[in-house]
Write an enzyme that holds these catalytic residues in place. Sequence first.
Site, short mmCIF file in Angstrom:
data_model
loop_
_atom_site.label_atom_id
_atom_site.label_comp_id
_atom_site.label_asym_id
_atom_site.label_seq_id
_atom_site.Cartn_x
_atom_site.Cartn_y
_atom_site.Cartn_z
CB THR A 16 -0.87 -0.06 1.24
OG1 THR A 16 -0.35 -0.51 2.42
CG2 THR A 16 -2.11 -0.79 0.90
CE LYS A 44 7.88 4.52 0.08
NZ LYS A 44 8.99 3.64 -0.46
N GLY A 45 5.03 6.99 6.01
CA GLY A 45 5.13 6.95 7.50
C GLY A 45 4.19 8.39 8.06
CB VAL A 46 4.48 11.60 6.64
CG1 VAL A 46 3.76 13.04 6.91
CG2 VAL A 46 5.80 11.71 6.65
CB SER A 113 -0.20 1.50 10.54
OG SER A 113 -0.60 2.23 9.44
CB SER A 115 -2.88 4.11 7.69
OG SER A 115 -4.02 4.04 7.00
CG ASN A 117 -7.89 4.12 5.27
OD1 ASN A 117 -9.20 4.18 5.35
ND2 ASN A 117 -6.99 5.19 4.92
CD GLU A 168 7.91 2.43 10.27
OE1 GLU A 168 8.02 2.69 8.84
OE2 GLU A 168 7.05 3.14 10.95
CG ASP A 169 7.72 1.30 4.45
OD1 ASP A 169 7.10 1.81 5.38
OD2 ASP A 169 7.25 1.70 3.23
#
Length: 214
Positions: A16, A44-46, A113, A115, A117, A168-169
């Site tokens: 995602t 990313k991650g924000v 996460s 997110s 979602n 984490e990515d």
Amino acid sequence: AARALIFDLDGVLTDTAHTHYEAWKQLADEIGVYFDRDINERLKGVDRLASLRIILERAERSYSAEEQLELATRKNSYYVEAIQRTSPKDLFAGVDRVLADARQAGLKIGLASASRNARTLLDKLGIVDRFDYIADAGAIRHAKPAPDIFLDVAAALGVPPSHCIGVEDAAAGITAIHAAGMAAIGIGDARALAQADVVLPDIAALRLGDVVSS
Ligand code: G6P
Ligand code: MG
């Protein structure tokens, strides 16, 4: 020894990170603002509104708070539409095994996460029941790179941060994990994740035996 594994979701358990990128790209194109994959690395991650503000750095005019909310909501509608057909086959290879190995080793399993979602996505991926705790991104005061979300998960799992490993990515996520006093496993590009304690190309490369004993 490690007693808990705390996972990021987007870009770690499923693809995602790419879906978020496509949704932002559609929005950026609609408002005529330049956006590409390099800029996307910073997203990313924000969280959602902070991501929008990074995109709007290149806008030719300023946007009111109300307009920003509309744009962020519009991006989310594209994203939500895109994840409708998500199913267990969208899990990255290796996730099922890593979760099973972690359970077998007696580790607690948490999700950190940003997110809103996240729970919906885990449900569609068929793995929501395999987490001992899933952070509610909307209830976290300071977003990554602040440590808050990782500390929230550790507290809920009842494991001291020094016995947790974060996965984490995103560079912002690695910073958050370290700020929380945890060891960090980076998933993805070794240059983008240079601060991580270990960087693996993907989650399939994660062997629990290598990390848990150390
Ligand atoms: C994760 C992703 C970000 C995303 C954020 C908020 O951290 O890496 O790309 O912007 O979650 O997601 P949301 O679904 O709440 O808009
Ligand atoms: Mg991520």
